[in-house]
Design a protein around this motif. Structure first.
Motif, PDB file in Angstrom:
ATOM      1  N   LYS A 152      -4.694  30.314  98.710  1.00 25.79           N
ATOM      2  CA  LYS A 152      -3.558  29.619  99.328  1.00 25.79           C
ATOM      3  C   LYS A 152      -3.936  28.218  99.815  1.00 25.79           C
ATOM      4  CE  LYS A 152      -1.239  33.867 100.810  1.00 25.79           C
ATOM      5  NZ  LYS A 152      -0.760  34.668 101.960  1.00 25.79           N
ATOM      6  N   LEU A 153      -5.230  27.939  99.902  1.00 26.83           N
ATOM      7  CA  LEU A 153      -5.679  26.605 100.329  1.00 26.83           C
ATOM      8  C   LEU A 153      -5.967  25.689  99.143  1.00 26.83           C
ATOM      9  CD1 LEU A 153      -8.192  27.454 103.232  1.00 26.83           C
ATOM     10  CD2 LEU A 153      -5.704  27.280 103.295  1.00 26.83           C
ATOM     11  N   HIS A 154      -5.908  26.248  97.940  1.00 27.82           N
ATOM     12  CA  HIS A 154      -6.287  25.475  96.751  1.00 27.82           C
ATOM     13  C   HIS A 154      -5.103  24.644  96.249  1.00 27.82           C
ATOM     14  CE1 HIS A 154      -9.676  28.632  95.925  1.00 27.82           C
ATOM     15  NE2 HIS A 154      -9.867  27.915  97.016  1.00 27.82           N
ATOM     16  N   LYS A 155      -4.871  23.545  96.932  1.00 28.74           N
ATOM     17  CA  LYS A 155      -3.806  22.618  96.560  1.00 28.74           C
ATOM     18  C   LYS A 155      -4.424  21.335  96.008  1.00 28.74           C
ATOM     19  CE  LYS A 155      -0.811  25.440  98.508  1.00 28.74           C
ATOM     20  NZ  LYS A 155       0.103  26.273  97.707  1.00 28.74           N
ATOM     21  N   GLU A 156      -3.945  20.889  94.885  1.00 28.91           N
ATOM     22  CA  GLU A 156      -4.487  19.671  94.266  1.00 28.91           C
ATOM     23  C   GLU A 156      -4.213  18.442  95.123  1.00 28.91           C
ATOM     24  OE1 GLU A 156      -6.371  19.453  91.695  1.00 28.91           O
ATOM     25  OE2 GLU A 156      -6.246  21.509  90.941  1.00 28.91           O
ATOM     26  N   SER A 157      -3.058  18.429  95.811  1.00 26.39           N
ATOM     27  CA  SER A 157      -2.687  17.263  96.632  1.00 26.39           C
ATOM     28  C   SER A 157      -2.250  17.732  98.019  1.00 26.39           C
ATOM     29  CB  SER A 157      -1.564  16.468  95.957  1.00 26.39           C
ATOM     30  OG  SER A 157      -1.960  16.040  94.670  1.00 26.39           O
ATOM     31  N   PRO A 158      -3.231  17.995  98.897  1.00 25.39           N
ATOM     32  CA  PRO A 158      -2.880  18.508 100.230  1.00 25.39           C
ATOM     33  C   PRO A 158      -2.610  17.413 101.258  1.00 25.39           C
ATOM     34  CG  PRO A 158      -5.258  18.523  99.965  1.00 25.39           C
ATOM     35  CD  PRO A 158      -4.693  17.948  98.691  1.00 25.39           C
ATOM     36  N   GLU A 159      -2.623  16.143 100.820  1.00 24.24           N
ATOM     37  CA  GLU A 159      -2.588  15.038 101.785  1.00 24.24           C
ATOM     38  C   GLU A 159      -1.339  15.039 102.670  1.00 24.24           C
ATOM     39  OE1 GLU A 159      -5.157  13.624  98.366  1.00 24.24           O
ATOM     40  OE2 GLU A 159      -3.243  14.702  98.580  1.00 24.24           O
ATOM     41  N   LEU A 160      -0.152  15.286 102.072  1.00 26.62           N
ATOM     42  CA  LEU A 160       1.093  15.177 102.849  1.00 26.62           C
ATOM     43  C   LEU A 160       1.143  16.190 103.988  1.00 26.62           C
ATOM     44  CD1 LEU A 160       3.785  14.497 100.087  1.00 26.62           C
ATOM     45  CD2 LEU A 160       2.967  12.939 101.874  1.00 26.62           C
ATOM     46  N   LEU A 161       0.781  17.437 103.686  1.00 29.96           N
ATOM     47  CA  LEU A 161       0.806  18.455 104.735  1.00 29.96           C
ATOM     48  C   LEU A 161      -0.250  18.169 105.795  1.00 29.96           C
ATOM     49  CD1 LEU A 161       2.148  20.984 105.749  1.00 29.96           C
ATOM     50  CD2 LEU A 161       0.602  22.361 104.337  1.00 29.96           C
ATOM     51  N   CYS A 162      -1.406  17.660 105.385  1.00 29.67           N
ATOM     52  CA  CYS A 162      -2.460  17.289 106.346  1.00 29.67           C
ATOM     53  C   CYS A 162      -1.979  16.184 107.274  1.00 29.67           C
ATOM     54  CB  CYS A 162      -3.720  16.843 105.610  1.00 29.67           C
ATOM     55  SG  CYS A 162      -4.607  18.176 104.772  1.00 29.67           S
ATOM     56  N   GLN A 163      -1.241  15.212 106.710  1.00 28.27           N
ATOM     57  CA  GLN A 163      -0.736  14.088 107.514  1.00 28.27           C
ATOM     58  C   GLN A 163       0.293  14.563 108.532  1.00 28.27           C
ATOM     59  OE1 GLN A 163       0.756  11.272 104.652  1.00 28.27           O
ATOM     60  NE2 GLN A 163      -1.292  10.850 103.814  1.00 28.27           N
TER      61      GLN A 163
END
Length: 397
Positions: A40-51
């Motif tokens: 569930k953590l393997h996202k190619e582009s996690p930047e938006l949720l991190c921001q």
């Protein structure tokens, strides 16, 4: 098995930041933790949720880590290494402005360990597939680690309990491991100087001091400073935990040759207890003056001695072995005027038949020059004239 969502993971990271809990944060950003295998953590582009959940630049740090998790899941260690380099670079941006604060040191330790591990994985791939320059990845990893070291070493104004200098020895030990592996020991010198001049050099943890003494002892050995090498390696061996058998063996691999060069032979049971039978016949050869046995043993275990870097050190024991043999010959003849022919015949008796009188004379001359024999050669009479007092000084002297 149920896995926490990415949102739950990020909230946990946020909570650890709010509480300035570097140990929890380090666990959440460690590649040894179970969360790395969470799909569930393997996202190619996690930047938006991190921001959305984390402040900058922590959002960048966590996003880089999550991309690294994807790379590890795909067994792409080059990409994982690149992500970890980025993580350390972002961490330095966070770490450097923190005045009078060192709470994030545990996070630094985790990030650096993972960086070196990934660099090792990439190096293994380079060796297996011959794609890339050997040692290049590790050297670049060392440059990244140095950026952390500079921050720690320059923190001179903070009170000692909140000083970043507490991270220096850990970083030096990681750099030692890299420099020894890529054969750039000259780069260790400024690091040693920085630690030795530190006002907290005796206050670091025992585990870190043992690792430091081990590597500095090895460097002293390669620099032919055997007295200092013995001091540092003995400290590492004496203070190493008795249950850490692999570490004790690793230390003895270097401590034993150093002690032999200084005239102290190890007991055979010590070699057996640490599975270091490669040294058994070396010890016997030096003790009995058996040059032939020494030569055969060096040849038999050549790959082990070269791989560990002690071959050339053990070669130096040949002079000690010659000294022991010639002393035995002198004792048998019972005279201070010994025919060189007697030494030649003793060597022939061991099966070393390719040595003639001229070579024997050269060997004896070398032993006299090195202080192993007190005397002089009468070239006209083909004799060694030795001192009537202590003609063969103890090697330790």
């Amino acid at each position: 098995m149920s896995f926490p969502t990415l949102n739950a993971y990020l909230l946990e990271v946020s909570s650890s930041l709010d509480n300035a809990d570097a140990f929890i944060l380090a666990k959440l950003l460690s590649f040894k933790d179970s969360h790395v295998s969470n799909p569930k953590l393997h996202k190619e582009s996690p930047e938006l949720l991190c921001q959305r959940i984390l402040d900058t630049p922590y959002d960048e740090l966590v996003a880089a880590h999550l991309k690294g998790c994807v790379a590890v899941a795909n067994c792409n260690y080059r990409e994982a290494y690149a992500c970890q380099v980025l993580s350390v670079q972002i961490f330095v941006r966070i770490f450097q402005p923190q005045k009078d604060d060192n709470w994030s040191l545990p996070l630094m330790y985790t990030l650096i360990l993972d960086l070196r591990n990934f660099a090792n994985e990439v190096e293994q791939e380079i060796l297996q597939h011959n794609k890339g320059k050997k040692g290049d990845t590790l050297e670049k990893a060392a440059d990244t680690i140095m950026s952390c070291f500079r921050v720690c070493a320059s923190d001179g104004r903070a009170a000692i309990d909140v000083s970043k200098k507490w991270g220096m020895l850990f970083l030096v030990n990681q750099l030692f491991k890299i420099y020894f592996r890529i054969g750039k020991l000259h780069l260790c010198k400024p690091l040693i100087r920085a630690i030795e001049s530190s006002n907290i050099k005796d206050e670091f943890s025992l585990a870190q001091k043992i690792t430091y003494k081990y590597y500095v002892g090895r460097k002293a050995m390669f620099d032919s400073n055997f007295t200092q090498a013995e001091e540092f390696l003995t400290y590492a061996y004496t203070n190493c935990h008795a249950d850490a058998r692999s570490n004790l063996k690793r230390i003895l691999i270097y401590l034993i040759p150093v002690k032999m060069l200084l005239g102290r032979l190890p007991p055979i049971d010590l070699l057996h207890s640490h599975n270091l039978s490669q040294y058994r016949d070396i010890v016997m050869a030096v003790r009995t003056g058996n040059v032939h046995l020494l030569n055969c043993t060096l040849l038999e275990h050549e790959s082990f001695f070269i791989q560990t870097g002690v071959y050339l050190i053990l070669e130096k024991l040949r002079a000690t072995t010659f000294r022991t043999l010639f002393k035995r010959v002198s004792n048998i003849l019972g005279t201070h005027q010994i025919p060189l022919q007697a030494f030649t015949e003793a060597l022939h008796g061991q099966g070393i038949t390719d040595i003639d009188m001229d070579e024997t004379e050269c060997i004896v001359a070398g032993l006299i020059y090195a202080g192993n024999i007190r005397g002089y050669i009468s070239h006209q009479h083909k004799k060694l004239v030795v001192s009537k007092v202590n003609a063969f000084p103890a090697v330790a002297s």
